[in-house]
Design an enzyme around this catalytic site. Structure first.
Site, PDB file in Angstrom:
ATOM      1  N   HIS A   1       0.843  -1.206   0.000  1.00 35.81           N
ATOM      2  CA  HIS A   1       0.000   0.000   0.000  1.00 35.81           C
ATOM      3  C   HIS A   1       0.877   1.254   0.000  1.00 35.81           C
ATOM      4  O   HIS A   1       0.577   2.235  -0.681  1.00 35.81           O
ATOM      5  CB  HIS A   1      -0.895   0.036   1.238  1.00 35.81           C
ATOM      6  CG  HIS A   1      -1.901  -1.071   1.297  1.00 35.81           C
ATOM      7  ND1 HIS A   1      -1.790  -2.116   2.184  1.00 35.81           N
ATOM      8  CD2 HIS A   1      -3.036  -1.301   0.591  1.00 35.81           C
ATOM      9  CE1 HIS A   1      -2.821  -2.940   2.024  1.00 35.81           C
ATOM     10  NE2 HIS A   1      -3.593  -2.472   1.063  1.00 35.81           N
TER      11      HIS A   1
ATOM     12  N   GLY B   1      -3.082  -2.268  -6.832  1.00 37.11           N
ATOM     13  CA  GLY B   1      -1.930  -3.171  -6.901  1.00 37.11           C
ATOM     14  C   GLY B   1      -2.171  -4.312  -7.884  1.00 37.11           C
ATOM     15  O   GLY B   1      -3.284  -4.840  -7.985  1.00 37.11           O
TER      16      GLY B   1
ATOM     17  N   LYS C   1      -1.189  -7.231  -7.480  1.00 35.11           N
ATOM     18  CA  LYS C   1      -1.429  -8.507  -6.801  1.00 35.11           C
ATOM     19  C   LYS C   1      -2.878  -8.952  -7.015  1.00 35.11           C
ATOM     20  O   LYS C   1      -3.154 -10.108  -7.239  1.00 35.11           O
ATOM     21  CB  LYS C   1      -1.125  -8.438  -5.310  1.00 35.11           C
ATOM     22  CG  LYS C   1      -1.229  -9.846  -4.702  1.00 35.11           C
ATOM     23  CD  LYS C   1      -0.859  -9.897  -3.272  1.00 35.11           C
ATOM     24  CE  LYS C   1      -1.963  -9.399  -2.379  1.00 35.11           C
ATOM     25  NZ  LYS C   1      -3.167 -10.257  -2.366  1.00 35.11           N
TER      26      LYS C   1
ATOM     27  N   GLN D   1      -9.033  -8.001 -10.040  1.00 36.34           N
ATOM     28  CA  GLN D   1      -9.701  -6.771  -9.580  1.00 36.34           C
ATOM     29  C   GLN D   1      -9.273  -5.578 -10.440  1.00 36.34           C
ATOM     30  O   GLN D   1     -10.106  -4.771 -10.873  1.00 36.34           O
ATOM     31  CB  GLN D   1      -9.352  -6.521  -8.111  1.00 36.34           C
ATOM     32  CG  GLN D   1      -9.699  -5.130  -7.609  1.00 36.34           C
ATOM     33  CD  GLN D   1      -9.460  -4.963  -6.128  1.00 36.34           C
ATOM     34  OE1 GLN D   1     -10.230  -5.462  -5.327  1.00 36.34           O
ATOM     35  NE2 GLN D   1      -8.411  -4.268  -5.732  1.00 36.34           N
TER      36      GLN D   1
ATOM     37  N   SER E   1      -2.472  -8.055   3.254  1.00 42.03           N
ATOM     38  CA  SER E   1      -2.982  -7.840   4.618  1.00 42.03           C
ATOM     39  C   SER E   1      -3.265  -9.174   5.292  1.00 42.03           C
ATOM     40  O   SER E   1      -3.200  -9.300   6.509  1.00 42.03           O
ATOM     41  CB  SER E   1      -4.269  -7.019   4.570  1.00 42.03           C
ATOM     42  OG  SER E   1      -4.024  -5.801   3.908  1.00 42.03           O
TER      43      SER E   1
HETATM   44  O1  PAF Z   1      -8.117  -4.077  -2.898  1.00 39.35           O
HETATM   45  C1  PAF Z   1      -8.778  -3.707  -1.903  1.00 39.35           C
HETATM   46  O2  PAF Z   1      -8.249  -3.451  -0.823  1.00 39.35           O
HETATM   47  C2  PAF Z   1     -10.291  -3.589  -2.016  1.00 39.35           C
HETATM   48  O3  PAF Z   1     -10.814  -4.578  -2.851  1.00 39.35           O
HETATM   49  C3  PAF Z   1     -10.749  -2.187  -2.481  1.00 39.35           C
HETATM   50  C4  PAF Z   1     -10.257  -1.886  -3.883  1.00 39.35           C
HETATM   51  C5  PAF Z   1     -10.239  -1.138  -1.513  1.00 39.35           C
HETATM   52  C6  PAF Z   1     -12.276  -2.122  -2.488  1.00 39.35           C
HETATM   53  O4  PAF Z   1     -12.815  -2.359  -1.237  1.00 39.35           O
END
Ligand code: PAF
Length: 275
Positions: free
Chosen positions: A32, A142, A144, A148, A181
């Site tokens: 992050h 990211g 990773k 997404q 995380s």
């Molecule tokens: O990647 C994440 O941490 C989550 O999927 C996000 C993009 C913050 C949406 O809740």
């Protein structure tokens, strides 16, 4: 660095300059931090959101135990160069009667979507809502979470959202484990075995570089390595890096993606190879 606790506070703070945005669910780590640093370098100001989004968790997933480490997160954001952090709560993100959803069809059914039905609908909905609230110039995600990132990129394109979506490289521990995380759930033994995901991917990458192009051969190698380390394989797939459709021979950019359970923790990782 400011902490903004309401949608109104974000809108009042937003102003008109270039704004970088890093949406997160907290429990922040060096991965992050790399997104925040990149955003701070490319924008006048950077906003980080911290919100554990309930709609992207399935009924038997880890929503209740998802790590919440706000104090440490705020420190990391400040050190990485964030200008403000937005910490909305469930009531403002999902007010009573909430029934509007954003879905990207098709891309969310495979890979992680197959074992986490509804997950990406939760992600696209919350990220759309955050984009409407924050109105970022650029948003950072990211690699990773490769699926997404791909789905969000398609959403931004299809719905003409006025922002640039930037995907940043995976940050790894010295032994190769992708930062996540969820790594903090791992026991000492599980942590040692979690490296199996990156080991398998790096081995596949090595075979690819040595000339192997047949997906079944690379997949076979992935599974042999993963079997040595993980407790349960979710998937090991070679898919087109844009459409996520399975490939048989690698002829263009290909995402090699794995998901596996180590103890009670589901981990994901990936590499992209291209001839
Ligand atoms: O990647 C994440 O941490 C989550 O999927 C996000 C993009 C913050 C949406 O809740």
């Amino acid at each position: 660095m400011e902490t903004l606790q309401s949608i109104e506070a974000v809108r009042a703070w937003r102003g008109s300059g270039e704004l970088g945005f890093v949406p997160t669910m907290g429990a922040l780590h060096e991965g992050h931090a790399s997104l925040v640093r990149r955003s701070a370098a490319e924008n006048a100001r950077t906003l980080v959101s911290i919100f554990v989004n309930p709609t992207q968790f399935g009924p038997n997933e880890d929503l209740a135990k998802y790590p919440r480490t706000l104090e440490a997160d705020l420190k990391l954001c400040e050190q990485a160069g964030a200008s403000a952090v937005f910490t909305p709560n469930n009531e403002m993100m999902y007010p009573p009667g909430f029934c509007s959803w954003v879905t990207v069809e098709g891309l969310g059914d495979r890979l992680c979507g197959a074992s986490r039905p509804g997950h990406f609908k939760g992600v696209t909905t919350v990220v759309s809502k955050l984009f409407h609230i924050v109105e970022p110039t650029r948003a950072y995600f990211g690699q990773k979470d490769a699926q997404q990132a791909l789905i969000l990129r398609r959403m931004v394109r299809d719905l003409d959202m006025p922002l640039e979506l930037i995907v940043c490289p995976i940050v790894r521990e010295p032994d190769g484990l992708a930062m996540s995380s969820r790594n903090r759930y791992l026991s000492e033994d599980e942590r040692r075995r979690a490296v199996g995901l990156s080991k398998a991917l790096f081995e596949a990458q090595r075979l690819f570089k040595a000339g192997t192009r047949t997906a079944a051969v690379l997949r076979g190698q992935l599974i042999i390595t993963l079997d040595e380390y993980v407790d349960k394989l979710d998937y090991a797939e070679l898919v087109d890096a844009d459409s996520l459709q399975p490939v048989t021979e690698i002829a263009g950019p290909t995402l090699i993606a794995v998901a596996a359970w180590v103890g009670g923790t589901r981990l994901i990782d990936n590499v992209i190879v291209a001839p």
